[in-house]
Design a protein around this motif. Structure first.
Motif, PDB file in Angstrom:
ATOM      1  N   LYS B   2      -7.182 -76.648 -51.760  1.00 45.14           N
ATOM      2  CA  LYS B   2      -7.812 -76.238 -53.006  1.00 45.14           C
ATOM      3  C   LYS B   2      -8.209 -74.776 -52.940  1.00 45.14           C
ATOM      4  N   ARG B   3      -8.164 -74.129 -54.058  1.00 39.33           N
ATOM      5  CA  ARG B   3      -8.678 -72.777 -54.141  1.00 39.33           C
ATOM      6  C   ARG B   3     -10.206 -72.856 -54.179  1.00 39.33           C
ATOM      7  N   VAL B   4     -10.832 -71.779 -53.756  1.00 45.13           N
ATOM      8  CA  VAL B   4     -12.288 -71.824 -53.693  1.00 45.13           C
ATOM      9  C   VAL B   4     -12.902 -72.017 -55.086  1.00 45.13           C
ATOM     10  N   GLU B   5     -12.213 -71.537 -56.113  1.00 40.54           N
ATOM     11  CA  GLU B   5     -12.725 -71.707 -57.481  1.00 40.54           C
ATOM     12  C   GLU B   5     -12.852 -73.201 -57.824  1.00 40.54           C
ATOM     13  N   GLU B   6     -11.909 -73.975 -57.343  1.00 35.85           N
ATOM     14  CA  GLU B   6     -11.974 -75.421 -57.608  1.00 35.85           C
ATOM     15  C   GLU B   6     -13.151 -76.061 -56.880  1.00 35.85           C
ATOM     16  N   LYS B   7     -13.455 -75.549 -55.713  1.00 36.92           N
ATOM     17  CA  LYS B   7     -14.628 -76.046 -54.984  1.00 36.92           C
ATOM     18  C   LYS B   7     -15.896 -75.702 -55.759  1.00 36.92           C
ATOM     19  N   LEU B   8     -15.991 -74.436 -56.165  1.00 34.24           N
ATOM     20  CA  LEU B   8     -17.197 -73.958 -56.848  1.00 34.24           C
ATOM     21  C   LEU B   8     -17.402 -74.668 -58.178  1.00 34.24           C
ATOM     22  N   PHE B   9     -16.295 -75.108 -58.738  1.00 33.10           N
ATOM     23  CA  PHE B   9     -16.348 -75.805 -60.028  1.00 33.10           C
ATOM     24  C   PHE B   9     -17.176 -77.092 -59.930  1.00 33.10           C
ATOM     25  N   GLN B  10     -17.266 -77.654 -58.737  1.00 32.59           N
ATOM     26  CA  GLN B  10     -18.053 -78.874 -58.541  1.00 32.59           C
ATOM     27  C   GLN B  10     -19.560 -78.593 -58.532  1.00 32.59           C
ATOM     28  N   ASN B  11     -19.925 -77.341 -58.353  1.00 33.21           N
ATOM     29  CA  ASN B  11     -21.341 -76.992 -58.201  1.00 33.21           C
ATOM     30  C   ASN B  11     -22.037 -76.807 -59.541  1.00 33.21           C
ATOM     31  N   ARG B  12     -23.367 -76.886 -59.476  1.00 28.60           N
ATOM     32  CA  ARG B  12     -24.166 -76.673 -60.668  1.00 28.60           C
ATOM     33  C   ARG B  12     -24.849 -75.304 -60.578  1.00 28.60           C
ATOM     34  N   GLY B  62     -20.526 -67.372 -59.020  1.00 29.22           N
ATOM     35  CA  GLY B  62     -20.339 -68.472 -58.074  1.00 29.22           C
ATOM     36  C   GLY B  62     -21.175 -68.337 -56.817  1.00 29.22           C
ATOM     37  N   CYS B  63     -22.053 -67.337 -56.781  1.00 27.59           N
ATOM     38  CA  CYS B  63     -22.824 -67.010 -55.570  1.00 27.59           C
ATOM     39  C   CYS B  63     -23.595 -68.216 -55.048  1.00 27.59           C
ATOM     40  N   LEU B  64     -23.518 -68.424 -53.722  1.00 27.85           N
ATOM     41  CA  LEU B  64     -24.219 -69.535 -53.081  1.00 27.85           C
ATOM     42  C   LEU B  64     -25.527 -69.074 -52.436  1.00 27.85           C
ATOM     43  N   GLU B  65     -25.844 -67.791 -52.636  1.00 25.12           N
ATOM     44  CA  GLU B  65     -27.120 -67.208 -52.206  1.00 25.12           C
ATOM     45  C   GLU B  65     -27.339 -67.320 -50.701  1.00 25.12           C
ATOM     46  N   CYS B  66     -26.263 -67.133 -49.936  1.00 26.43           N
ATOM     47  CA  CYS B  66     -26.366 -67.310 -48.480  1.00 26.43           C
ATOM     48  C   CYS B  66     -26.814 -66.048 -47.758  1.00 26.43           C
ATOM     49  N   GLY B  89     -29.513 -69.356 -60.862  1.00 34.98           N
ATOM     50  CA  GLY B  89     -28.575 -69.317 -59.748  1.00 34.98           C
ATOM     51  C   GLY B  89     -28.053 -70.694 -59.396  1.00 34.98           C
ATOM     52  N   ILE B  90     -27.680 -70.854 -58.132  1.00 34.71           N
ATOM     53  CA  ILE B  90     -27.136 -72.138 -57.688  1.00 34.71           C
ATOM     54  C   ILE B  90     -28.234 -73.213 -57.716  1.00 34.71           C
ATOM     55  N   LEU B  91     -27.866 -74.397 -58.164  1.00 35.72           N
ATOM     56  CA  LEU B  91     -28.798 -75.539 -58.145  1.00 35.72           C
ATOM     57  C   LEU B  91     -28.103 -76.661 -57.379  1.00 35.72           C
TER      58      LEU B  91
END
Lengths: 432, 95
Positions: B2-12, B62-66, B89-91
């Protein structure tokens, strides 16, 4: 906010919650500020909960904490591209309550912990980012938030704001983290029916399994992978030194995808539905990267203080323990009517030194530097072990003596005799 | 894969329109002085991409605030990094 607090706790992860809870239970007026929508919404962990550290704060936590599976089996795998050699420890004794290790889902667990914190009397404010510390000379006297009229004062501030601890850096209490002091970990959670997880991992009820992995999955970088079983999901992730990602020019998500495709791992995830992708920095620099952890009016706990034992995959227990000890330091000083000065708060450092936290971090103080400079422990050796296993297990008409010779020669060819001896010495030094 | 965009798409996420919490201090430093662009490799959400003309584009949605980008930019210290405003931001649903 005009109200005056005894203590402000920044952050509602395990360390902040442990501190806030302990303080409030002894009658301190505590304000806790969390930037997430709810406590847990910004927090990432594998996640394994070690019962002991929480038990010392909330003895009856098992009654209502959202726990996933209690662990009865630990597997350690050293992987090659197509194989692994591993060991496992499984015991029926781990199935006898009270259980000592659980998998948890942090968003749920942190919400539960925060509820306990509120019930203890802490005022918890979410959706508020602390943007700076209020200083009177060198003394911290409160915090500045991103809310209107956002200056709030207290006698002490506990920095439980996580690995990035922007507040400490901004105030000049600590330098920027170096890329070799942190591991960047990425993780996915895959949902599967409960029965599938039970049958795939050979467990019943709420029993669970963890798999820790090293070897080719990190593609030459210093790091490890993990797989944890939750009730109806599997957490799978990999973390490597941030400096190595830069050196190898490998992106973390590609690394995780390759690991998931490993022939020993893919069948464990098959059919699952991926519902979240997370990333987090783990402060793995160890003893030597611990910054100053107290000063006039402030204390630092959890990941902010770099309290992680990377060798044993322990972090949340160190977080809760440092949070509790910071709180107990303040409670003792208050009862003696002593100010929260740097001199008096040195007691916090002393209590950490006496606890398992510093004892363990001191024990492994050389290890981060040694593994960082010796990636062969994550590359050459796993490969050699896998080849050795393959040679020994294959029945192919070659006599055993010849097989042993071939294995020995491969080790010498890869590392040289002196190299093998040196590696043995380095490992001994790292773990002594 | 999967492309990372598809992964991030699962996030809120709750995107704070008009407020970016991470900023490139001086884009010319990325374009001219930097030769390695570690941010484009290391960011786990692929927020940094390099354009054909050498510019680095940063999109923080798409920032995960890491904190990776801030720490990895050791040579030029060219990233201004803060947390998003409270609640944005990310939830993480699971974390």
């Amino acid at each position: 906010m005009n109200e005056n607090f005894d203590v402000i706790v920044v952050g509602a992860g395990p360390s902040g919650n442990a501190a806030a809870y302990t303080l409030a239970r002894s009658g301190m007026r505590v304000l806790q500020i969390e930037r997430g929508e709810y406590p847990g919404s910004k927090n990432v962990q594998g996640a394994i909960l070690y019962a002991d550290a929480l038990e010392r704060i909330i003895p009856d936590f098992r009654e209502d904490a959202p726990l996933e599976r209690h662990l009865i089996e630990q597997r350690v795998w050293m992987l090659d591209d197509t194989s692994y050699v591993g060991s496992a420890y499984r015991s029926a004794d781990f199935s006898k309550p009270p259980f000592n290790r659980y998998t948890i889902i942090r968003a749920q667990f942190d919400k539960w912990f925060s509820q306990k914190v509120r019930e203890a009397g802490v005022l918890v404010i979410c959706e508020t980012t602390v943007t700076g510390l209020l200083l009177d000379g060198q003394r911290v006297v409160g915090v500045q938030t991103d809310r209107a009229g956002g200056s709030i004062y207290a006698d002490a501030v506990i920095l439980a704001d996580g690995v990035n601890s922007q507040l400490a850096r901004k105030a000049g209490f600590r330098p920027e983290i170096e890329p070799r002091e942190v591991a960047l970990a990425v993780k996915e959670i895959h949902f599967l029916p409960e029965e599938t997880i039970q049958s795939r991992f050979n467990v019943t009820g709420d029993e669970g399994v963890v798999i820790e992995m090293a070897g080719k999955i990190t593609q030459g970088m210093v790091g490890t992978g993990f797989l944890y079983t939750n009730k109806e999901s599997i957490a799978i992730g990999v973390g490597c030194l941030l400096s190595d990602f830069r050196k190898q020019k490998t992106s973390p998500y590609a690394l995780l995808d390759r690991m998931k495709a490993h022939p020993a791992i893919a069948p464990l995830l098959a059919g699952g539905e991926m519902k979240e992708y997370t990333a987090h920095l783990i402060p793995e620099g160890g003893y030597h990267s611990i910054p100053p952890i107290y000063g006039d009016g402030w204390l630092m706990v959890g990941d902010a203080g770099m309290f992680v034992n990377g060798v044993h995959r322990e972090g949340s227990n160190l977080a809760m323990t440092t949070g509790r000890l910071a709180a107990e330091t303040l409670i003792a000083l208050r009862s003696e009517r002593k100010p929260f000065s740097a001199r008096n708060l040195a007691r916090y450092r002393a209590s950490l030194d006496e606890s398992f936290v510093m004892r363990d971090l001191r024990k492994y103080k050389n290890l981060p530097r040694i593994v960082e400079k010796n990636p062969q422990f994550f590359t050459a050796y796993p490969e050699l072990m896998n080849k050795a296993a393959h040679t020994l297990i294959s029945v192919d008409g070659v006599d055993k003596k010849a097989k042993e010779r071939a294995i020995r020669q491969r080790f010498v060819a890869a590392r040289s005799r002196l190299g093998l001896l040196g590696d043995f010495f380095k490992l001994w030094r790292a773990f002594e | 894969m999967k492309r990372v965009e598809e992964k991030l798409f699962q996030n809120r996420y709750r995107v704070d329109a008009g407020h970016t919490h991470v900023r490139i201090t001086d884009p010319d430093v990325c374009r001219v002085a930097c030769k390695t662009w570690p941010c484009t490799v290391c960011c786990p959400a692929a927020c940094y991409t390099q354009e054909g003309d050498g510019r680095i584009t940063l999109i923080t949605d798409g920032c995960l605030e890491c904190g990776t980008c801030r720490i990895i930019c050791t040579e030029h210290r060219n990233i201004e990094w803060t947390y998003p405003r409270g609640g944005y931001g990310i939830l993480f649903k699971f974390g």
